[in-house]
Design a protein around this motif. Structure first.
Motif, PDB file in Angstrom:
ATOM      1  N   CYS A 122       4.793  -0.722   5.087  1.00 44.39           N
ATOM      2  CA  CYS A 122       3.963  -1.880   5.430  1.00 44.39           C
ATOM      3  C   CYS A 122       4.486  -3.174   4.814  1.00 44.39           C
ATOM      4  O   CYS A 122       3.778  -4.174   4.770  1.00 44.39           O
ATOM      5  CB  CYS A 122       2.492  -1.655   5.058  1.00 44.39           C
ATOM      6  N   GLY A 123       5.733  -3.153   4.324  1.00 40.91           N
ATOM      7  CA  GLY A 123       6.363  -4.371   3.843  1.00 40.91           C
ATOM      8  C   GLY A 123       6.977  -5.151   4.992  1.00 40.91           C
ATOM      9  O   GLY A 123       6.987  -4.704   6.147  1.00 40.91           O
ATOM     10  N   VAL A 124       7.523  -6.317   4.690  1.00 35.51           N
ATOM     11  CA  VAL A 124       8.125  -7.165   5.717  1.00 35.51           C
ATOM     12  C   VAL A 124       9.267  -6.451   6.428  1.00 35.51           C
ATOM     13  O   VAL A 124       9.349  -6.452   7.656  1.00 35.51           O
ATOM     14  CB  VAL A 124       8.609  -8.495   5.099  1.00 35.51           C
ATOM     15  N   ASP A 125      10.159  -5.819   5.661  1.00 37.59           N
ATOM     16  CA  ASP A 125      11.322  -5.177   6.269  1.00 37.59           C
ATOM     17  C   ASP A 125      10.925  -4.015   7.179  1.00 37.59           C
ATOM     18  O   ASP A 125      11.476  -3.856   8.269  1.00 37.59           O
ATOM     19  CB  ASP A 125      12.291  -4.689   5.188  1.00 37.59           C
ATOM     20  N   THR A 129      11.478  -3.960  11.212  1.00 41.89           N
ATOM     21  CA  THR A 129      12.242  -2.898  11.879  1.00 41.89           C
ATOM     22  C   THR A 129      11.441  -2.305  13.026  1.00 41.89           C
ATOM     23  O   THR A 129      11.966  -2.094  14.128  1.00 41.89           O
ATOM     24  CB  THR A 129      12.625  -1.798  10.874  1.00 41.89           C
ATOM     25  N   ILE A 130      10.166  -2.055  12.788  1.00 45.97           N
ATOM     26  CA  ILE A 130       9.308  -1.521  13.849  1.00 45.97           C
ATOM     27  C   ILE A 130       9.205  -2.514  14.999  1.00 45.97           C
ATOM     28  O   ILE A 130       9.237  -2.138  16.178  1.00 45.97           O
ATOM     29  CB  ILE A 130       7.915  -1.176  13.282  1.00 45.97           C
ATOM     30  N   ASN A 131       9.105  -3.794  14.684  1.00 46.90           N
ATOM     31  CA  ASN A 131       9.056  -4.837  15.707  1.00 46.90           C
ATOM     32  C   ASN A 131      10.285  -4.780  16.612  1.00 46.90           C
ATOM     33  O   ASN A 131      10.185  -4.911  17.832  1.00 46.90           O
ATOM     34  CB  ASN A 131       8.947  -6.202  15.028  1.00 46.90           C
ATOM     35  N   GLN A 132      11.462  -4.560  16.007  1.00 45.75           N
ATOM     36  CA  GLN A 132      12.714  -4.561  16.759  1.00 45.75           C
ATOM     37  C   GLN A 132      12.964  -3.242  17.489  1.00 45.75           C
ATOM     38  O   GLN A 132      13.567  -3.240  18.560  1.00 45.75           O
ATOM     39  CB  GLN A 132      13.881  -4.851  15.803  1.00 45.75           C
ATOM     40  N   MET A 133      12.506  -2.124  16.923  1.00 43.10           N
ATOM     41  CA  MET A 133      12.867  -0.804  17.453  1.00 43.10           C
ATOM     42  C   MET A 133      11.680  -0.068  18.084  1.00 43.10           C
ATOM     43  O   MET A 133      11.789   1.117  18.374  1.00 43.10           O
ATOM     44  CB  MET A 133      13.453   0.067  16.322  1.00 43.10           C
ATOM     45  N   ILE A 261      13.339 -15.170   6.296  1.00 40.26           N
ATOM     46  CA  ILE A 261      12.414 -16.021   7.048  1.00 40.26           C
ATOM     47  C   ILE A 261      12.274 -15.517   8.483  1.00 40.26           C
ATOM     48  O   ILE A 261      11.159 -15.448   9.031  1.00 40.26           O
ATOM     49  CB  ILE A 261      12.884 -17.491   7.014  1.00 40.26           C
ATOM     50  N   GLU A 262      13.404 -15.144   9.114  1.00 40.07           N
ATOM     51  CA  GLU A 262      13.349 -14.612  10.475  1.00 40.07           C
ATOM     52  C   GLU A 262      12.554 -13.306  10.523  1.00 40.07           C
ATOM     53  O   GLU A 262      11.775 -13.078  11.463  1.00 40.07           O
ATOM     54  CB  GLU A 262      14.767 -14.358  11.008  1.00 40.07           C
ATOM     55  N   VAL A 267       7.242 -10.412  11.826  1.00 36.21           N
ATOM     56  CA  VAL A 267       6.041  -9.715  11.354  1.00 36.21           C
ATOM     57  C   VAL A 267       4.777 -10.520  11.645  1.00 36.21           C
ATOM     58  O   VAL A 267       3.705  -9.963  11.877  1.00 36.21           O
ATOM     59  CB  VAL A 267       6.174  -9.421   9.841  1.00 36.21           C
ATOM     60  N   SER A 268       4.905 -11.841  11.661  1.00 34.33           N
ATOM     61  CA  SER A 268       3.731 -12.707  11.798  1.00 34.33           C
ATOM     62  C   SER A 268       2.999 -12.524  13.120  1.00 34.33           C
ATOM     63  O   SER A 268       1.829 -12.885  13.238  1.00 34.33           O
ATOM     64  CB  SER A 268       4.140 -14.176  11.633  1.00 34.33           C
TER      65      SER A 268
END
Length: 385
Positions: A122-125, A129-133, A261-262, A267-268
């Motif tokens: 549940c961190g940013v990274d 990753t979930i957002n992209q994959m 930042i990206e 995530v936002s």
């Protein structure tokens, strides 16, 4: 010599466990792994791969050869010896490389599943990753391999449960099964978790071989790292993970093309992140206040400030305390100025503050206090020495 023997696998219908005796220069200790999934699809070679990867950092710390009483994947062995070891030798600053040996080397080409997984902290990274994959993913993972504290740490279990409960809710919202592994691997090393986290977690990932054949490891850094930093543990843990692949499991570092930042911008826009984002390094304080994040530690402040500059902060009012953030905001910007030459992430965020928000006089006043406090600590260390 590090010798791993007496490897035992126990299976239930929906859980599994592994135990092994680890002999480190004559001192015996039991290593274990516990899973919330059956290990019936996990081969003997997958288990040997798991043990080898997890104990590699210890072999470099102790400068000991390592022997696994089992069969090892030949692709993994070649990647470790030919590609990974030369980098580890430079990072650990040792002259002689450990030798690895097994009962036999084998190549297993059969893959019983086309599953794809990534870790969910549940961190940013992990959210980025979930957002992209997202379209590829079939499973999410939660590995308890030392990130919550070592086993002897009294608060480790509480922190683990606090984070797991949040992760489980997020996984349910994402409608993906959550596979968990619990292990005492971190108890076999005196190093900080940050210095060997990839080995500990990818070790656990190899137990999923048979359920998945691709694992995305969320890198915390982007591709230009070596242009700004020396070869170090951060580089080793973020950019060498693909050399921990086997014939049955392909490991890929994600997000290496994007900066902090990206990633935060990705995530936002995620509704699950709005309710479950967890970036805190002071989980004990967060738990005491009934929150996911303490809202005051440097990672909380960095994330909140980035979200505010992106005009997305209000979406995260469930996971952060805005009053704490606002009370610390100017002081944190002063901290960014103080540390921007040593920390690339702080430098990037400071540049964004200048571009979008400007710097108020109060920040420079607080910066003077931070510099004075730093100078006093330096003088005190000199006097003590």
């Amino acid at each position: 010599m590090i010798k791993v023997s007496d490897i035992c696998v126990h299976n239930q219908d929906s859980t599994g466990s592994i135990s092994a005796t680890v002999d480190v220069n004559g001192k015996l200790k039991t290593l274990y792994f516990e899973t919330n999934f059956s290990l019936k699809m996990t081969s003997e070679i997958d288990i040997s791969n798991t043990l080898l990867i997890g104990l590699l950092p210890l072999s470099f710390e102790k400068q000991c050869d390592i022997y696994i009483e089992g069969s090892i994947d030949e692709k993994l062995r070649k990647e470790i010896v030919n590609e990974l070891f030369p980098v580890m030798q430079q990072v650990y600053k040792i002259s002689q490389l450990p030798q690895i040996s097994f009962l036999k080397n084998e190549s297993v080409n059969s893959v019983s599943s086309a599953g794809v997984a990534t870790g969910l902290s549940c961190g940013v990274d992990s959210f980025a990753t979930i957002n992209q994959m997202r379209s590829e993913l079939t499973h999410l993972t939660f590995f308890d391999a030392g990130s919550h504290g070592k086993g002897s740490y009294s608060q480790a279990a509480l922190i683990r449960n606090h984070r797991y409960n949040n992760v489980k809710k997020a996984a349910d919202e994402l409608q993906l099964p959550l596979l968990t592994v619990n292990t005492n691997l971190s108890d076999f090393t005196s190093a900080k978790f940050q210095d060997n986290h990839a080995f500990l977690q990818i070790s656990c990932a190899h137990l999923l071989s048979g359920l998945i054949n691709t694992y995305y490891y969320s890198s915390g850094q982007n591709d230009d790292y070596l242009s700004k930093h020396p070869l170090d543990f951060i580089y080793l843990n973020n950019f060498m993970v693909h050399h921990l692949s086997s014939y049955r499991l392909k490991v890929i570092a994600s997000l290496t093309k994007w900066g902090r930042i990206e990633r935060t911008k990705m995530v936002s826009v995620m509704k699950t992140a709005h309710m479950h984002l967890d970036v805190c390094v002071d989980t004990e304080t967060a738990m005491q206040n009934g929150l996911i994040n303490c809202s005051k530690c440097h990672k909380c402040m960095r994330t909140q400030l980035t979200l505010q500059l992106l005009n997305e902060y209000e979406e995260f009012d469930h996971v952060f305390d805005s009053k704490v953030f606002e009370s610390e905001r100017d002081k944190f910007i002063a901290y960014l100025i103080l540390t921007k030459r040593e920390d690339v992430l702080n430098a990037e965020l400071f540049d964004l503050v200048k571009e979008l928000d400007g710097i108020e006089f109060k920040v420079y006043y607080l910066l003077m206090h931070l510099k004075w406090a730093k100078l006093k600590k330096k003088i005190k260390r000199m006097l003590v020495a």
